[in-house]
Design an enzyme around this catalytic site. Structure first.
Site, PDB file in Angstrom:
ATOM      1  N   TYR B 122       0.852  -1.198   0.000  1.00 31.66           N
ATOM      2  CA  TYR B 122       0.000   0.000   0.000  1.00 31.66           C
ATOM      3  C   TYR B 122       0.893   1.256   0.000  1.00 31.66           C
ATOM      4  O   TYR B 122       0.858   2.053  -0.911  1.00 31.66           O
ATOM      5  CB  TYR B 122      -0.887   0.083   1.248  1.00 31.66           C
ATOM      6  N   GLU B 237      -7.594  -6.070   8.620  1.00 32.11           N
ATOM      7  CA  GLU B 237      -6.284  -5.918   9.249  1.00 32.11           C
ATOM      8  C   GLU B 237      -6.451  -5.315  10.635  1.00 32.11           C
ATOM      9  O   GLU B 237      -5.849  -5.771  11.597  1.00 32.11           O
ATOM     10  CB  GLU B 237      -5.385  -5.032   8.381  1.00 32.11           C
TER      11      GLU B 237
HETATM   12  C1  FAD Z   1       5.977  -2.025  11.572  1.00 34.21           C
HETATM   13  C2  FAD Z   1       5.294  -1.464  10.357  1.00 34.21           C
HETATM   14  C3  FAD Z   1       4.922  -2.318   9.345  1.00 34.21           C
HETATM   15  C4  FAD Z   1       4.302  -1.808   8.191  1.00 34.21           C
HETATM   16  N1  FAD Z   1       3.984  -2.681   7.189  1.00 34.21           N
HETATM   17  C5  FAD Z   1       3.436  -2.205   6.049  1.00 34.21           C
HETATM   18  C6  FAD Z   1       3.179  -3.079   4.966  1.00 34.21           C
HETATM   19  O1  FAD Z   1       3.413  -4.281   5.052  1.00 34.21           O
HETATM   20  N2  FAD Z   1       2.658  -2.569   3.841  1.00 34.21           N
HETATM   21  C7  FAD Z   1       2.373  -1.235   3.725  1.00 34.21           C
HETATM   22  O2  FAD Z   1       1.872  -0.847   2.691  1.00 34.21           O
HETATM   23  N3  FAD Z   1       2.608  -0.370   4.727  1.00 34.21           N
HETATM   24  C8  FAD Z   1       3.161  -0.829   5.881  1.00 34.21           C
HETATM   25  N4  FAD Z   1       3.436   0.051   6.918  1.00 34.21           N
HETATM   26  C9  FAD Z   1       3.198   1.478   6.699  1.00 34.21           C
HETATM   27  C10 FAD Z   1       2.115   2.110   7.545  1.00 34.21           C
HETATM   28  O3  FAD Z   1       0.852   1.743   7.092  1.00 34.21           O
HETATM   29  C11 FAD Z   1       2.346   3.628   7.487  1.00 34.21           C
HETATM   30  O4  FAD Z   1       3.594   3.891   8.106  1.00 34.21           O
HETATM   31  C12 FAD Z   1       1.262   4.410   8.167  1.00 34.21           C
HETATM   32  O5  FAD Z   1       0.037   4.283   7.516  1.00 34.21           O
HETATM   33  C13 FAD Z   1       1.637   5.901   8.285  1.00 34.21           C
HETATM   34  O6  FAD Z   1       2.107   6.439   7.065  1.00 34.21           O
HETATM   35  P1  FAD Z   1       3.482   7.261   7.019  1.00 34.21           P
HETATM   36  O7  FAD Z   1       4.524   6.386   7.606  1.00 34.21           O
HETATM   37  O8  FAD Z   1       3.678   7.738   5.650  1.00 34.21           O
HETATM   38  O9  FAD Z   1       3.280   8.469   7.984  1.00 34.21           O
HETATM   39  P2  FAD Z   1       2.564   9.857   7.626  1.00 34.21           P
HETATM   40  O10 FAD Z   1       1.311   9.600   6.922  1.00 34.21           O
HETATM   41  O11 FAD Z   1       3.550  10.767   6.997  1.00 34.21           O
HETATM   42  O12 FAD Z   1       2.229  10.352   9.090  1.00 34.21           O
HETATM   43  C14 FAD Z   1       3.189  11.027   9.920  1.00 34.21           C
HETATM   44  C15 FAD Z   1       2.435  11.573  11.122  1.00 34.21           C
HETATM   45  O13 FAD Z   1       1.479  12.513  10.685  1.00 34.21           O
HETATM   46  C16 FAD Z   1       0.186  12.182  11.125  1.00 34.21           C
HETATM   47  N5  FAD Z   1      -0.801  12.518  10.110  1.00 34.21           N
HETATM   48  C17 FAD Z   1      -0.751  12.295   8.780  1.00 34.21           C
HETATM   49  N6  FAD Z   1      -1.846  12.726   8.176  1.00 34.21           N
HETATM   50  C18 FAD Z   1      -2.624  13.239   9.135  1.00 34.21           C
HETATM   51  C19 FAD Z   1      -3.912  13.834   9.164  1.00 34.21           C
HETATM   52  N7  FAD Z   1      -4.664  13.984   8.073  1.00 34.21           N
HETATM   53  N8  FAD Z   1      -4.387  14.213  10.347  1.00 34.21           N
HETATM   54  C20 FAD Z   1      -3.679  14.069  11.478  1.00 34.21           C
HETATM   55  N9  FAD Z   1      -2.479  13.525  11.520  1.00 34.21           N
HETATM   56  C21 FAD Z   1      -1.954  13.113  10.368  1.00 34.21           C
HETATM   57  C22 FAD Z   1       0.229  10.680  11.375  1.00 34.21           C
HETATM   58  O14 FAD Z   1      -0.731  10.298  12.320  1.00 34.21           O
HETATM   59  C23 FAD Z   1       1.640  10.483  11.865  1.00 34.21           C
HETATM   60  O15 FAD Z   1       1.688  10.741  13.234  1.00 34.21           O
HETATM   61  C24 FAD Z   1       4.051  -0.435   8.065  1.00 34.21           C
HETATM   62  C25 FAD Z   1       4.421   0.426   9.097  1.00 34.21           C
HETATM   63  C26 FAD Z   1       5.041  -0.073  10.222  1.00 34.21           C
HETATM   64  C27 FAD Z   1       5.460   0.886  11.298  1.00 34.21           C
END
Ligand code: FAD
Lengths: 375, 375
Positions: B122, B237
């Site tokens: 994703y 999930e």
């Molecule tokens: C251990 C682990 C395993 C994972 N495995 C997978 C996987 O197998 N496949 C996959 O596709 N993804 C995976 N992920 C990714 C995970 O789904 C994303 O890290 C998560 O959805 C957050 O996206 P980001 O890291 O880009 O953070 P961002 O979206 O950049 O967020 C950074 C911060 O900003 C905040 N934020 C962002 N937008 C908003 C908003 N509109 N309002 C308020 N706050 C906001 C968030 O809450 C967060 O605190 C994994 C992540 C982890 C940590």
């Protein structure tokens, strides 16, 4: 396994909702809160006619013989409306008499409670502020086969409205040597004195006992044998209170959500901002989780009594913390109008302050949960 | 309201217990041979994918029986039911819901046999919480899609045979331009770069796609239906991440730790704040369990998991944080060292962020359930 209400219970909910919307809208709640009675005798009579005062009492004594899950439906709605009435007190008194009383006693008191001609309550708290059998220090002084009761019971719900006071007292040194007497309003030496409650939709006060004689026919169950019965009544009180908390907390959430959709600042409805949206989402999590805990507890009282005390304590501890927060956040998210007498949200804040310690605060109930887990 | 299990369900519980008694050594071995044998035994009993329909190779068990199965397995700390975690938790269910007959035939039995391993594509470098902004392109070329772009945080990509991948097939429509492709990880043009997580272990990966050719028959659902597919998968999930049984085991261990520790020179369990925290954890885990049962009841009535699953994801996130903090408090000064509890206090962040951060769950509840304006 079915985590949901039955069709008849949904029907019951709709009927209660209709009754409260028609008979007790917020203006009426506010009026009753300022009245000296604290509730409407007319509405009380109607509740009796609709069968809701004896919801769980045996049919033989004018009740409908329903379960605690049904009572939860009723109380969620009265809580949602902040309906001012001695409903919880009377329900508890009735359930204690039905539970512990002889056939003769049930025949004497239950029909009156079910038909609305008498109001009951239970006077359990004393100066030491300790809930449960250990807190009962008021000693019955034996005289013949009767006892004389002298002392004070504190924070007795609906003390002034009640016609029957259920009074637990001590008959010996072992912690569980407890008796419960039914003291009638006109008994010599007994009097209720009201105190101003932080939530004017709930009435409370002190029960004064001065050499009040109680004979064997006024004791529920054998003398020294009512300790368990007392614990059970208090559990049920906590359960009933939580049901009202669910309705009230859900209403506070709904009111605040509506406000957040309509009030605009910075060119947006304030609910658009996460500083507003996120605490509302957290309130929702708390309300839904409390429902889960409480519905299970209500089911357990009738169907799995062994797990009921811990289940009730989980619900009451959770309710105390959650509702406290909902009350505080609800005001804050309203801004200045939240601090006015005019807006309804303050009524829910006051309810939350009243509810936090009633039938045991979070510390008390978490301690019971810890014990149930062997800690 | 009925939380009791039927006689058949109780009999099933006994069957599971009997099986565990016979087949699960104490302590549980962790060798690959044991796991292979274990998976084969479970498969033979059709307990892997137990609630999947029989025609799809599953066990045809009810959701309640599956709940019982998972609960008993977790009580004995048994290894997971099957080792293709993502395949079982959301790829399989998505295939059953949206897949063609040919796709189901091709993939489902491998998932059940633990002979496949799926990963999930994703997130992208610029599309995390804002998943619908994803940019990995798929351009149709005859009977194939040509995929170009990059995924990130892809767990288990190194070991996986397949990726459940979201791509953009149309740039003008934000949600309607997303499509789901099932891609073999050994397709030419896929490159995987591991990323060390904060514990220094290769926790997840970057996956690069350069002119990766994917047959059209590997598309799940119609072109442009990927968002619908992924909403269901994410709800699955989240409900999985939130299963309370795992938290119950964690709390058991935490209580053991507290039982064997001293705080300020006294047994930690005599500390009132430690006791209260533990009881609050117990209560919140029970709320998660019961919330889960409520979701289950809804599913039994035909509603698939939805936004409600965000409730437990939030509860779990908050619990993970508080439980880790309490473990460090109980460890006292030794919390400065490396160790199992200390490491757990670092690694729980993975579960809190993965599957959508708490803020995103609050947005989901605020907007989809409470109807507040989108930000
Ligand atoms: C251990 C682990 C395993 C994972 N495995 C997978 C996987 O197998 N496949 C996959 O596709 N993804 C995976 N992920 C990714 C995970 O789904 C994303 O890290 C998560 O959805 C957050 O996206 P980001 O890291 O880009 O953070 P961002 O979206 O950049 O967020 C950074 C911060 O900003 C905040 N934020 C962002 N937008 C908003 C908003 N509109 N309002 C308020 N706050 C906001 C968030 O809450 C967060 O605190 C994994 C992540 C982890 C940590």
């Amino acid at each position: 396994m079915n985590f949901g209400f039955e069709e008849e219970q949904e029907l019951l909910r709709r009927e209660i909702r209709k009754f409260l919307d028609e008979q007790c809208p917020m203006e009426e709640v506010r009026r009753l809160a300022q009245s000296s009675d604290g509730y409407s005798r007319e509405q009380w009579k109607q509740l009796a006619e609709l069968g809701w005062l004896g919801l769980m009492l045996p049919e033989a004594y004018g009740g409908a013989e329903l379960t605690w899950v049904d009572a939860v439906v009723l109380l969620e709605e009265t809580g949602r409306s902040l309906f001012p009435s001695p409903l919880i007190s009377t329900t508890l008194a009735g359930s204690a008499i039905a539970d512990l009383g002889s056939e003769d006693q049930k025949g004497r008191w239950l029909p009156g409670l079910a038909d609305g001609s008498r109001i009951g309550t239970i006077a359990f708290l004393e100066d030491n502020d300790v809930l449960g059998p250990a807190g009962i220090q008021l000693r019955g002084r034996p005289r013949g086969d009767a006892f004389l009761l002298s002392g004070e019971k504190r924070l007795v719900a609906d003390v002034e409205q009640a016609d029957l006071w259920l009074v637990p007292f001590r008959v010996g040194d072992p912690e569980d040597a407890i008796a419960i007497a039914v003291v009638e309003r006109d008994a010599d030496g007994a009097s209720g004195r009201p105190l101003p409650s932080i939530d004017r939709t709930k009435r409370t006060g002190t029960l004064q006992l001065d050499e009040v004689p109680v004979g064997p026919d006024a004791l529920l169950g054998p003398p020294a044998g009512a300790s368990l019965g007392l614990s059970r009544v208090l559990d049920r009180g906590a359960l009933a209170l939580c049901a009202e908390v669910i309705g009230a907390a859900e209403a506070a959430l709904r009111i605040t959500v509506e406000f957040a959709k309509q009030r605009e600042q910075f060119g947006h409805p304030i609910g658009h901002f996460q500083g507003v949206k996120h605490p509302l989402a957290e309130m929702y999590v708390e309300v839904e989780s409390l429902k889960s805990l409480l519905y299970y507890a209500a089911w357990a009282i009738d169907e799995d009594p062994e797990v009921a005390p811990a289940a009730i304590s989980r619900a009451k501890a959770y309710a105390a913390d959650a509702f406290t927060r909902i009350g505080i956040d609800g005001i804050q998210l309203h801004g200045g109008v939240g601090y006015t007498l005019e807006y309804d949200i303050q009524l829910y804040l006051k309810r939350s302050k009243w509810a936090r310690s009633m039938y045991g605060d979070a510390d008390y109930h978490y301690d019971r949960v810890a014990r149930a887990r062997g800690l | 309201m009925d939380f009791s299990f039927s006689t058949e369900e109780e009999a099933f519980r006994q069957e599971v217990r009997g099986f565990l008694e016979e087949n699960l050594p104490d302590p549980v071995p962790t060798t690959p041979e044991f796991l292979r044998e274990w998976n084969a035994k479970l498969r033979a009993k059709r307990w892997v994918g137990f609630a999947w329909p029989k025609e799809e190779g599953g066990g045809g068990g009810s959701l309640i029986e599956q709940y019982i199965l998972k609960e008993e397995m977790s009580l004995r700390r048994a290894p997971p039911l099957g080792s293709d975690f993502m395949g079982l938790a959301w790829v399989g269910p998505a295939l059953i819901r949206h897949g063609s007959e040919a796709q189901k035939k091709r993939f489902l039995s491998d998932i059940l046999d633990s002979s496949s391993l799926w990963c999930t594509g994703y997130s992208e470098p610029d599309s995390g919480s804002d998943l619908a902004s994803l940019k990995t392109r798929a351009v149709r070329d005859g009977d194939e899609y040509v995929v170009n772009g990059q995924k990130i945080w892809t767990s288990a990509a190194k070991q996986a045979k397949w990726i459940f991948n979201l791509v953009r097939t149309e740039s003008s429509s934000r949600y309607g331009g997303i499509t789901c492709l099932l891609i073999p990880m050994d397709t030419p043009g896929i490159e995987i770069h591991p990323i060390d997580n904060l514990s220094g272990r290769p926790g997840f990966n970057e996956v690069f796609f350069t002119d990766v050719r994917v047959p059209v028959e590997n598309r799940l659902g119609k072109e442009g239906e990927g968002w619908r597919v992924v909403m269901g998968a994410l709800a699955n999930e989240r409900s999985g991440i939130s299963e309370s049984t795992e938290m119950t085991r964690k709390l058991d261990s935490l209580i053991e730790l507290a039982r064997n520790s001293r705080k300020a020179g006294r047994p930690a369990l005599e500390d009132t704040s430690v006791r209260r925290e533990l009881a609050a954890f117990d209560t919140r885990i029970e709320a998660m369990r019961l919330n889960g049962m409520r979701n289950l009841s809804r599913q039994l009535k035909g509603d698939p998991p939805s936004s409600e699953t965000s409730i437990n994801k939030l509860l779990r996130g908050a619990l993970e944080i508080r439980m880790a903090e309490l473990s460090l408090e109980v460890l006292g000064s030794a919390s400065q060292l490396e160790g199992p509890w200390q490491n757990a206090a670092l690694s729980f962040h993975g579960t809190v962020i993965g599957g959508g951060t708490p803020n995103i769950q609050r947005n989901i509840i605020g907007e989809r359930i409470l109807g507040l304006p989108k930000d």
